[in-house]
Motif scaffolding. Structure first.
Motif, PDB file in Angstrom:
ATOM      1  N   PHE A   4       0.827  -1.212  -0.059  1.00  0.00           N
ATOM      2  CA  PHE A   4       0.068  -0.016  -0.133  1.00  0.00           C
ATOM      3  C   PHE A   4       0.916   1.285  -0.016  1.00  0.00           C
ATOM      4  O   PHE A   4       1.722   1.482   0.827  1.00  0.00           O
ATOM      5  N   LEU A   5       0.847   1.937  -1.034  1.00  0.00           N
ATOM      6  CA  LEU A   5       1.693   3.137  -1.040  1.00  0.00           C
ATOM      7  C   LEU A   5       0.962   4.492  -1.115  1.00  0.00           C
ATOM      8  O   LEU A   5      -0.034   4.615  -1.785  1.00  0.00           O
ATOM      9  N   ASP A   6       1.627   5.443  -0.452  1.00  0.00           N
ATOM     10  CA  ASP A   6       1.160   6.765  -0.579  1.00  0.00           C
ATOM     11  C   ASP A   6       1.744   7.416  -1.685  1.00  0.00           C
ATOM     12  O   ASP A   6       2.606   6.811  -2.531  1.00  0.00           O
ATOM     13  N   PHE A   7       1.136   8.401  -2.192  1.00  0.00           N
ATOM     14  CA  PHE A   7       1.690   9.080  -3.493  1.00  0.00           C
ATOM     15  C   PHE A   7       2.427  10.060  -3.283  1.00  0.00           C
ATOM     16  O   PHE A   7       3.774  10.216  -3.668  1.00  0.00           O
ATOM     17  N   ASP A   8       2.117  11.458  -2.823  1.00  0.00           N
ATOM     18  CA  ASP A   8       2.823  12.455  -2.667  1.00  0.00           C
ATOM     19  C   ASP A   8       4.011  12.284  -1.965  1.00  0.00           C
ATOM     20  O   ASP A   8       3.866  11.725  -0.360  1.00  0.00           O
ATOM     21  N   ARG A   9       5.103  12.622  -2.322  1.00  0.00           N
ATOM     22  CA  ARG A   9       6.402  12.630  -1.544  1.00  0.00           C
ATOM     23  C   ARG A   9       6.740  11.242  -1.254  1.00  0.00           C
ATOM     24  O   ARG A   9       7.895  10.962  -0.708  1.00  0.00           O
ATOM     25  N   THR A  10       6.394  10.185  -1.601  1.00  0.00           N
ATOM     26  CA  THR A  10       6.453   8.771  -1.787  1.00  0.00           C
ATOM     27  C   THR A  10       7.005   8.164  -3.196  1.00  0.00           C
ATOM     28  O   THR A  10       7.742   7.809  -3.287  1.00  0.00           O
ATOM     29  N   LEU A  11       5.953   8.453  -4.229  1.00  0.00           N
ATOM     30  CA  LEU A  11       5.920   8.067  -5.482  1.00  0.00           C
ATOM     31  C   LEU A  11       6.267   9.167  -6.258  1.00  0.00           C
ATOM     32  O   LEU A  11       6.843   9.284  -7.394  1.00  0.00           O
ATOM     33  N   PHE A  12       5.857  10.414  -5.832  1.00  0.00           N
ATOM     34  CA  PHE A  12       5.770  11.569  -6.751  1.00  0.00           C
ATOM     35  C   PHE A  12       6.513  12.985  -5.877  1.00  0.00           C
ATOM     36  O   PHE A  12       6.282  13.155  -4.875  1.00  0.00           O
ATOM     37  N   ASP A  13       7.471  13.540  -6.765  1.00  0.00           N
ATOM     38  CA  ASP A  13       8.129  14.596  -6.330  1.00  0.00           C
ATOM     39  C   ASP A  13       7.038  15.913  -6.072  1.00  0.00           C
ATOM     40  O   ASP A  13       6.853  16.685  -6.956  1.00  0.00           O
ATOM     41  N   LYS A 112      -5.655   7.122   6.752  1.00  0.00           N
ATOM     42  CA  LYS A 112      -5.207   5.690   5.914  1.00  0.00           C
ATOM     43  C   LYS A 112      -5.464   4.686   6.898  1.00  0.00           C
ATOM     44  O   LYS A 112      -5.752   3.551   6.296  1.00  0.00           O
ATOM     45  N   GLY A 113      -5.033   4.454   8.284  1.00  0.00           N
ATOM     46  CA  GLY A 113      -5.277   3.180   9.196  1.00  0.00           C
ATOM     47  C   GLY A 113      -6.841   2.735   9.046  1.00  0.00           C
ATOM     48  O   GLY A 113      -7.245   1.427   8.835  1.00  0.00           O
ATOM     49  N   THR A 114      -7.657   3.572   9.078  1.00  0.00           N
ATOM     50  CA  THR A 114      -9.243   3.158   9.130  1.00  0.00           C
ATOM     51  C   THR A 114      -9.596   2.845   7.553  1.00  0.00           C
ATOM     52  O   THR A 114     -10.305   1.737   7.509  1.00  0.00           O
ATOM     53  N   PHE A 115      -9.107   3.484   6.736  1.00  0.00           N
ATOM     54  CA  PHE A 115      -9.290   3.270   5.423  1.00  0.00           C
ATOM     55  C   PHE A 115      -8.860   1.925   4.939  1.00  0.00           C
ATOM     56  O   PHE A 115      -9.441   0.989   4.187  1.00  0.00           O
ATOM     57  N   MET A 119     -10.229  -2.763   4.009  1.00  0.00           N
ATOM     58  CA  MET A 119      -9.936  -3.763   2.788  1.00  0.00           C
ATOM     59  C   MET A 119      -8.957  -4.798   2.926  1.00  0.00           C
ATOM     60  O   MET A 119      -8.390  -5.396   1.950  1.00  0.00           O
ATOM     61  N   LEU A 120      -8.327  -4.949   4.029  1.00  0.00           N
ATOM     62  CA  LEU A 120      -7.025  -5.724   4.402  1.00  0.00           C
ATOM     63  C   LEU A 120      -7.416  -7.182   3.824  1.00  0.00           C
ATOM     64  O   LEU A 120      -6.714  -7.847   3.081  1.00  0.00           O
ATOM     65  N   THR A 121      -8.848  -7.659   4.035  1.00  0.00           N
ATOM     66  CA  THR A 121      -9.119  -9.162   3.920  1.00  0.00           C
ATOM     67  C   THR A 121      -8.973  -9.408   2.129  1.00  0.00           C
ATOM     68  O   THR A 121      -8.933 -10.380   1.788  1.00  0.00           O
ATOM     69  N   SER A 122      -8.983  -8.268   1.342  1.00  0.00           N
ATOM     70  CA  SER A 122      -9.046  -8.493  -0.045  1.00  0.00           C
ATOM     71  C   SER A 122      -7.751  -8.437  -0.522  1.00  0.00           C
ATOM     72  O   SER A 122      -7.391  -8.755  -1.837  1.00  0.00           O
ATOM     73  N   TYR A 123      -6.684  -8.382   0.145  1.00  0.00           N
ATOM     74  CA  TYR A 123      -5.325  -8.467  -0.359  1.00  0.00           C
ATOM     75  C   TYR A 123      -4.325  -9.548   0.359  1.00  0.00           C
ATOM     76  O   TYR A 123      -4.473  -9.929   1.579  1.00  0.00           O
ATOM     77  N   GLN A 124      -3.342  -9.928  -0.394  1.00  0.00           N
ATOM     78  CA  GLN A 124      -2.385 -10.979   0.352  1.00  0.00           C
ATOM     79  C   GLN A 124      -1.500 -10.462   0.989  1.00  0.00           C
ATOM     80  O   GLN A 124      -0.859  -9.578   0.741  1.00  0.00           O
ATOM     81  N   GLU A 125      -1.038 -11.225   2.097  1.00  0.00           N
ATOM     82  CA  GLU A 125      -0.014 -11.027   3.195  1.00  0.00           C
ATOM     83  C   GLU A 125       1.309 -11.645   2.569  1.00  0.00           C
ATOM     84  O   GLU A 125       1.361 -12.413   1.580  1.00  0.00           O
ATOM     85  N   LEU A 142      -2.008   1.787  14.451  1.00  0.00           N
ATOM     86  CA  LEU A 142      -2.820   1.487  15.362  1.00  0.00           C
ATOM     87  C   LEU A 142      -4.124   0.359  14.854  1.00  0.00           C
ATOM     88  O   LEU A 142      -4.659  -0.403  15.400  1.00  0.00           O
ATOM     89  N   HIS A 143      -4.523   0.721  13.596  1.00  0.00           N
ATOM     90  CA  HIS A 143      -5.934   0.030  13.238  1.00  0.00           C
ATOM     91  C   HIS A 143      -5.515  -1.240  12.431  1.00  0.00           C
ATOM     92  O   HIS A 143      -6.314  -2.155  12.065  1.00  0.00           O
ATOM     93  N   CYS A 144      -4.010  -1.310  11.895  1.00  0.00           N
ATOM     94  CA  CYS A 144      -3.721  -2.517  11.203  1.00  0.00           C
ATOM     95  C   CYS A 144      -2.315  -3.136  11.597  1.00  0.00           C
ATOM     96  O   CYS A 144      -1.565  -2.882  10.860  1.00  0.00           O
ATOM     97  N   PRO A 145      -2.271  -3.600  12.763  1.00  0.00           N
ATOM     98  CA  PRO A 145      -1.042  -4.013  13.506  1.00  0.00           C
ATOM     99  C   PRO A 145      -0.178  -5.031  12.596  1.00  0.00           C
ATOM    100  O   PRO A 145       1.005  -5.232  13.060  1.00  0.00           O
ATOM    101  N   GLN A 146      -1.136  -5.613  11.776  1.00  0.00           N
ATOM    102  CA  GLN A 146      -0.390  -6.913  11.102  1.00  0.00           C
ATOM    103  C   GLN A 146       0.278  -6.264   9.796  1.00  0.00           C
ATOM    104  O   GLN A 146       1.096  -7.097   9.052  1.00  0.00           O
ATOM    105  N   VAL A 147       0.336  -5.113   9.573  1.00  0.00           N
ATOM    106  CA  VAL A 147       0.800  -4.318   8.196  1.00  0.00           C
ATOM    107  C   VAL A 147       2.404  -3.898   8.605  1.00  0.00           C
ATOM    108  O   VAL A 147       2.522  -3.363   9.767  1.00  0.00           O
TER     109      VAL A 147
END
Length: 173
Positions: A4-13, A112-115, A119-125, A142-147
């Protein structure tokens, strides 16, 4: 594996992008605004159709390592971007004008944590989240301790000390 990737300042200058559009559209007056106020104003201009980007116009603002990473991991990546939805959509549609093969989620003002938690169950660990903002990393923690979390520091500085820091996607094994 899912990234799961952020866009601004992570992928995009984002800084280079802002300098470009402030000059391109003669918007230098926005420099007196805070970052949040500037983004809100740019979002409003985008929603009114006054700030538009051609397909591919913003490609140059993608970090080279981000492009390489997405090419290699397009089947197991998703972009989760927050903030001003109209502006974010315009930027992402310009960059990924060839219809990306990965999902893009616009979560607006929701953390982003609650968001992501919904949807975590739809994605592969294993699940990995990469962002430059500590508040978003903390929300996912806080919301996704397995990530697994990574703080992206494009400025080369040390991180906040609470999450693993990377300065480039090349640092991921």
């Amino acid at each position: 594996m899912t990234y799961f990737l952020d866009f601004d300042r992570t992928l995009f200058d984002t800084s280079a992008f802002l300098a470009y559009i402030l000059e391109r559209d003669n918007l230098g007056g926005l420099l007196s605004l805070s970052e949040v106020e500037m983004a809100t104003e740019l979002n409003s201009l985008t929603a009114k159709g006054l700030l538009v980007f051609a397909p591919g116009e913003l490609d140059r603002f993608m970090y080279a390592d981000a492009n390489d990473f997405l090419r290699k991991n397009h089947d197991n990546s998703a972009i989760v971007t927050a903030g001003n939805v109209e502006l974010q959509k315009a930027k992402l549609e310009s960059v990924f004008h060839d219809d990306p093969s990965f999902p893009i989620f616009y979560n607006g003002d929701e953390r982003k944590g609650t968001f992501i938690a919904r949807m975590l169950t739809s994605y592969q660990e294993p699940l990995i989240f990469i962002d430059d903002k500590i508040s978003e990393l903390d929300s996912v923690a806080l919301h996704c301790p397995q990530v697994q979390l990574y703080e992206m520091r494009r400025d080369g500085k040390a991180g906040a000390g609470t999450h693993t820091v990377i300065h480039s996607f090349n640092e991921l094994s």
